[in-house]
Design a protein around this motif. Structure first.
Motif, short mmCIF file in Angstrom:
data_model
loop_
_atom_site.label_atom_id
_atom_site.label_comp_id
_atom_site.label_asym_id
_atom_site.label_seq_id
_atom_site.Cartn_x
_atom_site.Cartn_y
_atom_site.Cartn_z
N GLY A 20 20.86 16.96 17.21
CA GLY A 20 21.52 18.15 16.71
C GLY A 20 21.38 19.36 17.60
N ALA A 21 20.77 19.17 18.76
CA ALA A 21 20.55 20.28 19.69
C ALA A 21 20.99 19.86 21.08
CB ALA A 21 19.08 20.69 19.72
N ALA A 22 21.51 20.82 21.83
CA ALA A 22 21.72 20.60 23.26
C ALA A 22 20.40 20.91 23.95
CB ALA A 22 22.83 21.51 23.78
N ALA A 23 19.89 19.99 24.73
CA ALA A 23 18.55 20.17 25.32
C ALA A 23 18.52 19.61 26.72
CB ALA A 23 17.49 19.49 24.45
N PHE A 24 17.85 20.33 27.61
CA PHE A 24 17.65 19.83 28.96
C PHE A 24 16.29 20.27 29.48
CE2 PHE A 24 19.92 23.90 29.54
CZ PHE A 24 19.13 24.54 30.48
N VAL A 25 15.85 19.62 30.53
CA VAL A 25 14.61 19.98 31.21
C VAL A 25 14.97 20.61 32.54
CG1 VAL A 25 12.50 19.13 32.31
CG2 VAL A 25 13.25 18.16 30.13
N THR A 42 18.83 15.73 30.84
CA THR A 42 19.61 16.30 29.74
C THR A 42 19.76 15.27 28.62
OG1 THR A 42 21.73 15.45 30.57
CG2 THR A 42 21.02 17.62 31.38
N ASN A 43 20.12 15.76 27.44
CA ASN A 43 20.62 14.84 26.42
C ASN A 43 22.15 14.91 26.41
OD1 ASN A 43 21.25 17.19 25.04
ND2 ASN A 43 19.88 16.80 23.30
N GLN A 44 22.78 14.12 25.56
CA GLN A 44 24.24 14.04 25.59
C GLN A 44 24.90 15.37 25.26
OE1 GLN A 44 24.45 10.06 23.26
NE2 GLN A 44 26.43 10.27 24.28
N ALA A 59 27.48 17.77 27.48
CA ALA A 59 28.78 18.26 27.02
C ALA A 59 28.87 19.78 27.17
CB ALA A 59 29.00 17.85 25.57
N LEU A 60 27.80 20.47 26.81
CA LEU A 60 27.80 21.94 26.88
C LEU A 60 27.87 22.41 28.33
CD1 LEU A 60 27.49 24.74 25.54
CD2 LEU A 60 25.00 24.39 25.65
N TYR A 61 27.07 21.80 29.20
CA TYR A 61 26.93 22.28 30.58
C TYR A 61 27.73 21.43 31.57
CZ TYR A 61 23.42 25.92 30.01
OH TYR A 61 22.77 27.10 29.71
N GLY A 92 5.22 23.77 35.12
CA GLY A 92 6.42 24.06 35.89
C GLY A 92 7.69 23.53 35.26
N LEU A 93 7.56 22.62 34.28
CA LEU A 93 8.74 22.06 33.61
C LEU A 93 8.90 22.69 32.22
CD1 LEU A 93 8.71 18.25 34.48
CD2 LEU A 93 9.77 20.16 35.70
N THR A 94 10.15 22.92 31.84
CA THR A 94 10.48 23.57 30.58
C THR A 94 11.63 22.85 29.91
OG1 THR A 94 9.79 25.74 31.43
CG2 THR A 94 11.27 25.74 29.54
N ILE A 95 11.50 22.62 28.60
CA ILE A 95 12.62 22.12 27.81
C ILE A 95 13.37 23.32 27.25
CG2 ILE A 95 13.32 20.84 25.76
CD1 ILE A 95 10.91 19.05 26.11
N VAL A 96 14.67 23.40 27.50
CA VAL A 96 15.51 24.46 26.96
C VAL A 96 16.41 23.84 25.90
CG1 VAL A 96 17.23 26.23 27.45
CG2 VAL A 96 15.46 25.71 29.14
N THR A 97 16.38 24.42 24.70
CA THR A 97 17.19 23.90 23.61
C THR A 97 18.19 24.95 23.15
OG1 THR A 97 15.68 24.65 21.85
CG2 THR A 97 15.28 22.47 22.80
N TYR A 98 19.36 24.49 22.72
CA TYR A 98 20.39 25.34 22.13
C TYR A 98 20.74 24.78 20.76
CZ TYR A 98 20.98 27.45 26.72
OH TYR A 98 20.75 28.11 27.90
N THR A 99 20.58 25.61 19.75
CA THR A 99 20.82 25.18 18.38
C THR A 99 21.66 26.22 17.66
OG1 THR A 99 18.75 26.20 17.64
CG2 THR A 99 18.68 23.86 18.26
N LEU A 100 22.06 25.87 16.44
CA LEU A 100 22.88 26.77 15.64
C LEU A 100 22.67 26.43 14.18
CD1 LEU A 100 24.96 29.02 16.16
CD2 LEU A 100 26.74 27.31 15.98
#
Length: 294
Positions: free
Chosen positions: A125-130, A140-142, A146-148, A257-265
């Motif tokens: 349910g979230a757009a997420a990448f490292v 990335t996840n799927q 799609a977002l990026y 040095g690695l970060t997970i960035v998530t986008y949710t709504l």
């Protein structure tokens, strides 16, 4: 980062911070008349920090050997530094006083563990990448693909978000607040440069961006620093339209040095139907390793 370069960064950072403050903002009397400097004088910063003018002048020239944390805290308070700027000043001082050691943070790490990819894939349910601290997208996840899709559409491996922001004209359409993301990208790289002295890959990236983008060069010279932590990002996706998404940047303690960035709504948010349409725009599952993870 060579010592001379670190000292120059300290000098430029401190002078730029005092140049933005007026005596009134700093709580000092302003007797009017013409001032020969923009912002505070060195003597005024020294007064506010309760140190001698001679000592402040030495610090501003990058001669920070032996400076105490108490002095740095007083200086940060005098210059009205925020938490990110305080951390940046401390990092610059550490860089000036120490050589790079084995085990130091690797901001350009490129390996993503399988279990981390599994975490991304589980976030349906979230757009997420490292990403790493150079802003390379490593996995990335799927939904993130799609977002990026435009940012990941690059001949370079791995894709780099700073290159996309400053060198790809599509970024101005994709980020509806392009100025904000440009500021954050430069500020993140500036902060990382202080944390990882001697990182030649990062230095090469900064040189490339500065030589190819006048916008990047101007923002780099401002010496602003930022941490991309949480907030709301406004996108315009080429297939589904406008999206206002909440983002969180989650550092991975096991992988410095690695970060997970998530986008949710939230389901009740105005752009929730558009976010659902983005799910239908997701690419088919990859049959092999994620290209962004290479």
């Amino acid at each position: 980062m060579p010592t001379d370069t670190v000292r120059e960064d300290i000098r430029t950072f401190l002078t730029s911070r005092r140049a933005r403050l007026t005596p009134r903002q700093a709580g000092l009397p302003d007797f009017g008349g013409r001032r020969q400097v923009s912002g505070l004088r060195r003597s005024e910063v020294a007064q506010l920090a309760a140190i001698s003018v001679e000592y402040y002048t030495r610090l501003e020239r990058g001669n920070v050997g032996g400076v105490s944390q108490e002095i740095l805290d007083s200086l940060a308070a005098a210059l009205r530094l925020d938490d990110v700027e305080r951390a940046h000043l401390n990092a610059l001082v550490r860089a000036a006083n120490a050589r790079r050691r084995a085990g130091d943070r690797d901001g350009g790490a490129v390996h993503v563990r399988d279990s981390v990819q599994q975490v991304l894939d589980a976030m349906t349910g979230a757009a997420a990448f490292v990403r790493n601290a150079h802003l390379d997208v490593l996995a990335t996840n799927q939904l993130a693909r799609a977002l990026y899709e435009e940012a990941l559409d690059t001949a370079g491996e791995p894709p780099n978000l700073a290159r996309f922001v400053f060198l790809d004209p599509r970024a101005h359409r994709f980020y509806r607040d392009w100025n904000g993301i440009a500021h954050d990208a430069v500020g993140s790289l500036r902060a990382e440069a202080a944390r990882t002295p001697g990182d030649t890959d990062l230095a090469d990236l900064i040189d490339e961006l500065a030589s190819r983008s006048a916008e990047f060069a101007d923002r780099w010279d401002a010496h602003d620093v930022e941490y991309y932590r949480s907030g709301r990002q406004r996108f315009h996706h080429p297939a589904v339209g406008d999206l206002d998404l909440d983002y969180d940047a989650l550092e991975i303690p096991a992988d410095p040095g690695l970060t997970i960035v998530t986008y949710t709504l939230a389901p009740t948010a105005p752009h929730a139907p558009t976010f659902l349409r983005l799910h239908h725009h997701m690419p088919a599952p990859a049959t092999g390793p994620d290209p962004a993870a290479r």
